[in-house]
Enzyme design. Structure first.
Site, PDB file in Angstrom:
ATOM      1  N   CYS A 244       0.881  -1.170   0.000  1.00 32.16           N
ATOM      2  CA  CYS A 244       0.000   0.000   0.000  1.00 32.16           C
ATOM      3  C   CYS A 244       0.921   1.223   0.000  1.00 32.16           C
ATOM      4  O   CYS A 244       2.028   1.169  -0.538  1.00 32.16           O
ATOM      5  CB  CYS A 244      -0.970  -0.024   1.181  1.00 32.16           C
ATOM      6  SG  CYS A 244      -0.200   0.103   2.806  1.00 32.16           S
ATOM      7  N   ARG A 245       0.516   2.309   0.601  1.00 31.58           N
ATOM      8  CA  ARG A 245       1.356   3.513   0.616  1.00 31.58           C
ATOM      9  C   ARG A 245       2.512   3.364   1.592  1.00 31.58           C
ATOM     10  O   ARG A 245       3.660   3.610   1.254  1.00 31.58           O
ATOM     11  CB  ARG A 245       0.510   4.739   0.969  1.00 31.58           C
ATOM     12  CG  ARG A 245       1.290   6.031   1.020  1.00 31.58           C
ATOM     13  CD  ARG A 245       0.358   7.211   1.302  1.00 31.58           C
ATOM     14  NE  ARG A 245       1.114   8.440   1.382  1.00 31.58           N
ATOM     15  CZ  ARG A 245       1.561   8.965   2.533  1.00 31.58           C
ATOM     16  NH1 ARG A 245       1.329   8.355   3.676  1.00 31.58           N
ATOM     17  NH2 ARG A 245       2.240  10.089   2.521  1.00 31.58           N
TER      18      ARG A 245
END
Length: 112
Positions: free
Chosen positions: A65-66
């Site tokens: 993800c981020r």
């Protein structure tokens, strides 16, 4: 205490993912469009339960993800449902910082 999930750092990932390995990006569509790994599969975190059939059942899955929070939750979910999944530590921020290849739907790739 949060549940511990198997984790791998970006430098530990092979530069070219071998056959039988899937990189799963669970960020939102705008994050994906801004910049993602070229060979990743995109399934936003909220869509995972309804799209498990989109993941190869016999594949090792690296979840990104981020920064690593959402992907840790998805990793735990996948492992509880029969997958061999590992969370990518530091997410796409670490991926970009390590100079790994990225692409975007328009413009220079970046991590939102």
């Amino acid at each position: 205490m949060p549940q511990q999930v198997p984790t791998v750092s970006v430098p530990e990932l092979p530069a070219a993912l071998p056959e039988g390995v899937t990189l799963l990006d669970v960020r939102e569509p705008d994050e994906w469009a801004a910049g993602h790994a070229p060979d990743a599969i995109h399934i936003p975190m909220g869509d995972i339960p309804s799209r498990l059939d989109d993941l190869p059942a016999d594949s090792e899955v690296f979840v990104v993800c981020r920064s690593g929070g959402r992907s840790a939750r998805v990793t735990a979910y996948l492992n509880a449902n029969g997958w061999d999944a590992k969370n990518v530590e530091g997410g796409m921020q670490s991926w970009q910082a390590a100079g790994r290849p990225m692409t975007s739907d328009s413009g220079a790739p970046t991590v939102l």
